[in-house]
Design a protein around this motif. Structure first.
Motif, PDB file in Angstrom:
ATOM      1  N   ALA A 244       0.815  -1.210   0.000  1.00 13.43           N
ATOM      2  CA  ALA A 244       0.000   0.000   0.000  1.00 13.43           C
ATOM      3  C   ALA A 244       0.854   1.267   0.000  1.00 13.43           C
ATOM      4  CB  ALA A 244      -0.924   0.008   1.218  1.00 13.43           C
ATOM      5  N   TYR A 245       2.150   1.111   0.047  1.00  9.06           N
ATOM      6  CA  TYR A 245       3.062   2.247   0.079  1.00  9.06           C
ATOM      7  C   TYR A 245       4.045   2.195  -1.089  1.00  9.06           C
ATOM      8  CZ  TYR A 245       1.452   3.077   4.824  1.00  9.06           C
ATOM      9  OH  TYR A 245       0.676   3.329   5.915  1.00  9.06           O
TER      10      TYR A 245
ATOM     11  N   ARG B 188      -4.644  -0.288  -2.356  1.00  8.31           N
ATOM     12  CA  ARG B 188      -5.462   0.669  -1.610  1.00  8.31           C
ATOM     13  C   ARG B 188      -6.890   0.780  -2.136  1.00  8.31           C
ATOM     14  NH1 ARG B 188      -3.131   4.295   2.076  1.00  8.31           N
ATOM     15  NH2 ARG B 188      -0.912   3.961   2.273  1.00  8.31           N
TER      16      ARG B 188
ATOM     17  N   ASP C 140      -2.065   7.955   3.061  1.00  9.06           N
ATOM     18  CA  ASP C 140      -2.731   7.616   4.327  1.00  9.06           C
ATOM     19  C   ASP C 140      -3.804   8.633   4.680  1.00  9.06           C
ATOM     20  OD1 ASP C 140      -1.291   5.306   4.724  1.00  9.06           O
ATOM     21  OD2 ASP C 140       0.149   6.213   6.108  1.00  9.06           O
TER      22      ASP C 140
END
Length: 189
Positions: free
Chosen positions: A64-65, A149, A187
């Motif tokens: 997700a990063y 995501r 985020d």
């Protein structure tokens, strides 16, 4: 004796100027004109917690990063953290077989994650602390991050554009994407 007194006065005067007044002046200028930079360029998350500095790279492993540049040092995370804050490259020469093996393994790992390797995703920076990747390296990771995501690729690309730093004074260096600020922006969605 007079020469000794002059010498002692000169030393005392220079010591007061260079050890106290000059550092105090620089401190006041920094805190007044550049407080964000003077205090470490710290980034916070939505809860107001400090998550890192915009000047120091960090390791991200979750899909997700966005991945940052590899580093031969352990930044300041986990059991292998480098508490002294020492920076540096691997010091492996371009024709060193260890470097070649590492690059091949890293390229294979990135391809297995669906990322087309770019130079800055394979090679560490000279200091080992660079917080930026190229826009091409960020683009290579868009699909993986968007899928992890549940976002559209266009939403992720928009965040990349917002977190891309241009050339210094419009002419020096290359554009770069600050990985920590990009991941914090993800985020905060």
């Amino acid at each position: 004796m007079q020469d000794l007194i002059i010498s002692i006065r000169s030393i005392a005067t220079l010591w007061i100027l260079t050890a106290f007044l000059y550092p105090l002046l620089i401190f006041l200028i920094g805190q007044t004109a550049f407080p964000y930079q003077a205090n470490g360029s710290l980034l916070t998350n939505a809860q107001g917690e400090v998550v890192g500095s915009a000047l120091i790279g960090q390791t991200f492993t979750d899909d997700a990063y966005f991945l940052s540049r590899p580093s031969v040092i352990a930044y300041s995370e986990g059991e292998e953290a480098n508490p002294t804050g020492i920076s540096g490259g691997s010091n492996l020469a371009p024709d060193n077989p260890e470097l070649f093996e590492y690059i091949q393994a890293e390229a294979q790992r990135l391809r297995s994650e669906g990322i087309e390797p770019t130079a800055d995703l394979l090679y560490s920076s000279g200091s080992g602390l660079d917080p930026h990747i190229s826009p091409a390296a960020a683009e290579a990771q868009v699909e993986r991050v968007a899928q992890a995501r549940g976002l559209s690729a266009d939403e992720v690309r928009s965040l990349i554009t917002q977190n891309t730093d241009g050339r210094f004074l419009g002419i020096f260096g290359e554009p770069g994407v600050n990985v920590l600020s990009l991941n914090v922006a993800l985020d905060n969605l």
